[in-house]
Motif scaffolding. Structure first.
Motif, short mmCIF file in Angstrom:
data_model
loop_
_atom_site.label_atom_id
_atom_site.label_comp_id
_atom_site.label_asym_id
_atom_site.label_seq_id
_atom_site.Cartn_x
_atom_site.Cartn_y
_atom_site.Cartn_z
N ALA A 1 0.85 -1.19 0.00
CA ALA A 1 0.00 0.00 0.00
C ALA A 1 0.88 1.24 0.00
O ALA A 1 1.77 1.38 0.85
CB ALA A 1 -0.93 0.01 1.21
N TYR A 2 0.65 2.13 -0.94
CA TYR A 2 1.43 3.36 -1.05
C TYR A 2 0.67 4.51 -0.42
O TYR A 2 -0.55 4.64 -0.60
CB TYR A 2 1.75 3.67 -2.52
CG TYR A 2 2.53 2.57 -3.20
CD1 TYR A 2 3.91 2.50 -3.06
CD2 TYR A 2 1.87 1.59 -3.93
CE1 TYR A 2 4.62 1.48 -3.67
CE2 TYR A 2 2.57 0.56 -4.54
CZ TYR A 2 3.96 0.51 -4.40
OH TYR A 2 4.67 -0.50 -4.99
N GLY A 3 1.37 5.36 0.32
CA GLY A 3 0.72 6.48 0.97
C GLY A 3 -0.25 6.06 2.06
O GLY A 3 -1.27 6.71 2.29
N ALA A 4 0.09 4.96 2.76
CA ALA A 4 -0.77 4.47 3.85
C ALA A 4 -0.30 5.07 5.17
O ALA A 4 0.89 5.35 5.36
CB ALA A 4 -0.70 2.95 3.92
N MET A 5 -1.23 5.26 6.10
CA MET A 5 -0.83 5.72 7.42
C MET A 5 -0.03 4.64 8.12
O MET A 5 -0.33 3.45 8.00
CB MET A 5 -2.07 6.08 8.25
CG MET A 5 -2.66 7.44 7.90
SD MET A 5 -4.17 7.83 8.82
CE MET A 5 -3.60 7.66 10.51
N PHE A 6 0.98 5.07 8.88
CA PHE A 6 1.86 4.11 9.53
C PHE A 6 1.09 3.15 10.42
O PHE A 6 1.36 1.94 10.43
CB PHE A 6 2.92 4.85 10.37
CG PHE A 6 3.84 3.93 11.12
CD1 PHE A 6 4.91 3.34 10.49
CD2 PHE A 6 3.61 3.66 12.47
CE1 PHE A 6 5.75 2.48 11.18
CE2 PHE A 6 4.45 2.80 13.16
CZ PHE A 6 5.53 2.21 12.52
N ASN A 7 0.12 3.65 11.17
CA ASN A 7 -0.57 2.78 12.12
C ASN A 7 -1.55 1.82 11.45
O ASN A 7 -2.13 0.96 12.12
CB ASN A 7 -1.26 3.59 13.22
CG ASN A 7 -2.52 4.28 12.77
OD1 ASN A 7 -2.68 4.60 11.59
ND2 ASN A 7 -3.43 4.53 13.69
N SER A 8 -1.75 1.95 10.13
CA SER A 8 -2.62 1.01 9.44
C SER A 8 -2.01 -0.38 9.37
O SER A 8 -2.73 -1.37 9.21
CB SER A 8 -2.94 1.50 8.02
OG SER A 8 -1.78 1.43 7.18
N ALA A 9 -0.68 -0.47 9.51
CA ALA A 9 -0.01 -1.77 9.44
C ALA A 9 -0.54 -2.71 10.53
O ALA A 9 -0.81 -3.89 10.26
CB ALA A 9 1.50 -1.60 9.59
N TYR A 10 -0.70 -2.20 11.72
CA TYR A 10 -1.21 -3.02 12.82
C TYR A 10 -2.65 -3.44 12.57
O TYR A 10 -3.06 -4.56 12.85
CB TYR A 10 -1.10 -2.25 14.13
CG TYR A 10 -1.50 -3.02 15.36
CD1 TYR A 10 -0.56 -3.75 16.08
CD2 TYR A 10 -2.80 -3.01 15.82
CE1 TYR A 10 -0.92 -4.46 17.22
CE2 TYR A 10 -3.18 -3.71 16.95
CZ TYR A 10 -2.24 -4.43 17.64
OH TYR A 10 -2.62 -5.14 18.76
N SER A 11 -3.42 -2.52 12.01
CA SER A 11 -4.83 -2.82 11.76
C SER A 11 -5.02 -3.93 10.75
O SER A 11 -5.91 -4.77 10.89
CB SER A 11 -5.55 -1.54 11.29
OG SER A 11 -5.48 -0.53 12.27
N VAL A 12 -4.18 -3.94 9.70
CA VAL A 12 -4.38 -4.94 8.64
C VAL A 12 -3.62 -6.23 8.87
O VAL A 12 -4.01 -7.29 8.36
CB VAL A 12 -4.00 -4.36 7.25
CG1 VAL A 12 -4.79 -3.12 6.94
CG2 VAL A 12 -2.50 -4.09 7.15
N GLY A 13 -2.52 -6.18 9.62
CA GLY A 13 -1.70 -7.38 9.77
C GLY A 13 -1.13 -7.63 11.14
O GLY A 13 -0.24 -8.48 11.31
N GLY A 14 -1.61 -6.91 12.15
CA GLY A 14 -1.18 -7.16 13.53
C GLY A 14 0.29 -6.87 13.77
O GLY A 14 0.94 -6.13 13.00
N PRO A 15 0.85 -7.43 14.84
CA PRO A 15 2.24 -7.16 15.21
C PRO A 15 3.25 -7.47 14.10
O PRO A 15 4.23 -6.75 13.94
CB PRO A 15 2.46 -8.07 16.42
CG PRO A 15 1.10 -8.24 17.01
CD PRO A 15 0.16 -8.28 15.84
#
Length: 334
Positions: A140-154
């Motif tokens: 994902a390009y231009g995604a918010m940093f904290n979206s990583a946890y939301s979509v794929g956890g730790p």
């Protein structure tokens, strides 16, 4: 926070063999873990080089200091579902978010630490991340940093942090915000000083400028608040969170936990009950080893900074890494 974990757990054997045995079993069972190394494999930044200590051959110390630097991704996960979290200022949304992200760099001698906050609103390229259910997320390009946890956890949080920083995360520690509130209460509160009035209906925090002794609910509200300070962005909240971390370290350093078994157990229970780690830190023994290695680290030895950012050209409500300053900072932690 790392020192808090280690020091509180290091004393669990104080109150007698039988009680300590039960305490060890209970506290060890509190800790949740994720096998991040297996999930990510070898496609990661190189580990920091570990070199022998200069004094290692001079004497056979019973507890030699570790000789390699450590980088640890620490996330504050903010679950707002359930009655307990709603009572602490949460809303009606479900799930959890990584509202706080810090890279904790501990130097090779364990005498200094640097805590780098990454704004949650930073726009990044989020890499493809493996999912526990199989398959993987899309880049994902231009995604918010904290979206990583939301979509794929730790696992995705670590991979994204490593992609952004180029720094290998040796460990992962996640602290649930409701557990953080319990920890503050177990310590008898924490004293902070604010430079301006805070009036935030969203976090339910209303404080006049000055020094305040906060209970757990108030401290959590301080960590969450953003709309009642500065321009209402995440950057103002980061400053409050960093001051709160320092205040918490100061509070811990003044507590005689090892001479008060009941208080020690209460604090240790609050810490472990809110903790998720990688498999390298998922036992009391491993946490105690880390904690003991930080025994000489004082609050004054901890430096807090924020990753340099500028307003994102594509969105005035988001930020992007400021270069070359951000790269220079991360290179200093490798």
């Amino acid at each position: 926070m790392l020192k808090a974990v280690g020091l509180t757990l290091a004393g669990t054997l104080v109150p007698g063999i039988a009680a300590a045995g039960w305490a060890y079993w209970h506290l060890n069972g509190n800790i949740k873990s994720v096998d991040i190394n297996s999930a990510l494999g070898d496609d990661r930044p190189a580990r920091a080089l570990t070199t022998p200590s200069a004094s290692a051959s001079a004497a056979a110390s019973a507890s030699p200091r570790p000789s390699g630097a450590l980088n640890i991704l620490v996330l504050g996960s903010d679950s707002r579902s359930g009655k307990a979290n709603q009572a602490l200022g949460g809303g009606d949304s479900s799930g959890a978010r990584s509202d706080t992200a810090m890279v904790v760099h501990i130097d090779a001698g364990r005498t200094r630490a640097t805590v780098v906050s990454i704004p949650r609103d930073t726009l990044v390229t989020r890499p493809s991340c493996p999912l526990a259910s199989g398959g993987s997320t899309a880049v994902a390009y231009g995604a918010m940093f904290n979206s990583a946890y939301s979509v794929g956890g730790p696992v995705c949080a670590v991979k994204t942090a490593e992609s952004v920083t180029g720094v290998r995360m040796d460990h992962y520690i996640e602290i649930d915000f409701s557990g953080f509130a319990k920890l503050v209460d177990a310590l008898g509160g924490v004293t902070v000083t604010t430079d301006e009035d805070i009036d935030d209906d969203d976090s339910h925090l209303h404080l006049k400028a000055g020094t305040h002794h906060l209970n757990g609910k108030q401290a959590l509200a301080l960590a969450r608040t953003r709309h009642g300070i500065g321009d209402g962005s995440d950057l103002g909240r980061i400053g409050l969170q960093q001051n709160l971390v320092k205040a918490l370290l100061e509070r811990i350093s003044t507590q005689n936990l090892l001479t008060d078994p009941a208080k020690l157990y209460e604090v240790a229970d609050a810490v472990t009950d809110s903790l998720t780690t990688d498999t390298g830190l998922d036992s009391l023994t491993e946490l105690m080893t880390l904690g003991k290695s930080l025994g000489g680290l004082e609050p004054a030895d901890v430096r807090t900074v924020m990753m340099p950012v500028v307003t994102a050209p594509s969105d005035p409500n988001r930020v992007v890494a400021k270069e070359p300053a951000a790269t220079t900072l991360w290179e200093s932690l490798r």
